[in-house]
Design an enzyme around this catalytic site. Structure first.
Site, PDB file in Angstrom:
ATOM      1  N   CYS A 183      31.946  33.537  35.015  1.00  0.00           N
ATOM      2  CA  CYS A 183      31.856  34.464  33.997  1.00  0.00           C
ATOM      3  C   CYS A 183      33.381  35.186  33.918  1.00  0.00           C
ATOM      4  CB  CYS A 183      31.089  35.497  34.013  1.00  0.00           C
ATOM      5  SG  CYS A 183      29.213  34.735  33.383  1.00  0.00           S
TER       6      CYS A 183
ATOM      7  N   CYS B  22      30.445  36.794  38.328  1.00  0.00           N
ATOM      8  CA  CYS B  22      30.431  35.664  38.981  1.00  0.00           C
ATOM      9  C   CYS B  22      31.743  34.943  38.732  1.00  0.00           C
ATOM     10  CB  CYS B  22      29.211  34.644  38.637  1.00  0.00           C
ATOM     11  SG  CYS B  22      29.502  33.838  37.006  1.00  0.00           S
TER      12      CYS B  22
ATOM     13  N   HIS C 207      37.765  43.544  35.807  1.00  0.00           N
ATOM     14  CA  HIS C 207      38.214  44.827  35.021  1.00  0.00           C
ATOM     15  C   HIS C 207      38.136  44.390  33.570  1.00  0.00           C
ATOM     16  CE1 HIS C 207      39.845  45.658  39.239  1.00  0.00           C
ATOM     17  NE2 HIS C 207      39.668  46.697  38.722  1.00  0.00           N
TER      18      HIS C 207
END
Length: 96
Positions: free
Chosen positions: A57, A54, A32
């Site tokens: 990240c 992922c 989010h």
């Protein structure tokens, strides 16, 4: 779990931070994008304001790791949200 959250499973990371992204769809979740003043502890924005990320990240944009500067992490996350939304529109999962 919402429909948009479930759609992140086994998808390519859309944040793609160079040198950080692990490119492993098995780790992809919806990350989010938190807008200042609209989110807090336990309060997340609408799932449409999320990027497929992922695990590597996701850790970086949520600042659990800090390998890049905050502004670069924020920009990468926002670009990931836009790429994710473009895919959802193309696939007919959301409407404009």
């Amino acid at each position: 779990m919402s429909k948009l959250t479930k759609l992140a499973r086994d998808r390519e990371c859309q944040i793609r931070i160079p040198g950080i992204c692990n490119f492993d769809p098995a780790t992809t979740v919806l990350a989010h994008y938190r807008l200042a003043g609209t989110c807090g502890v336990g309060i997340k924005p609408h799932d449409l304001l999320g990027a497929w990320a992922c695990s590597s990240c996701h850790d970086e944009v949520d600042r659990r790791t800090r390998r890049i500067d905050p502004d670069s992490a924020t920009l990468a996350h926002l670009e990931g949200v836009i790429r994710t939304q473009a895919i959802l529109l193309k696939e007919g999962k959301v409407a404009a």
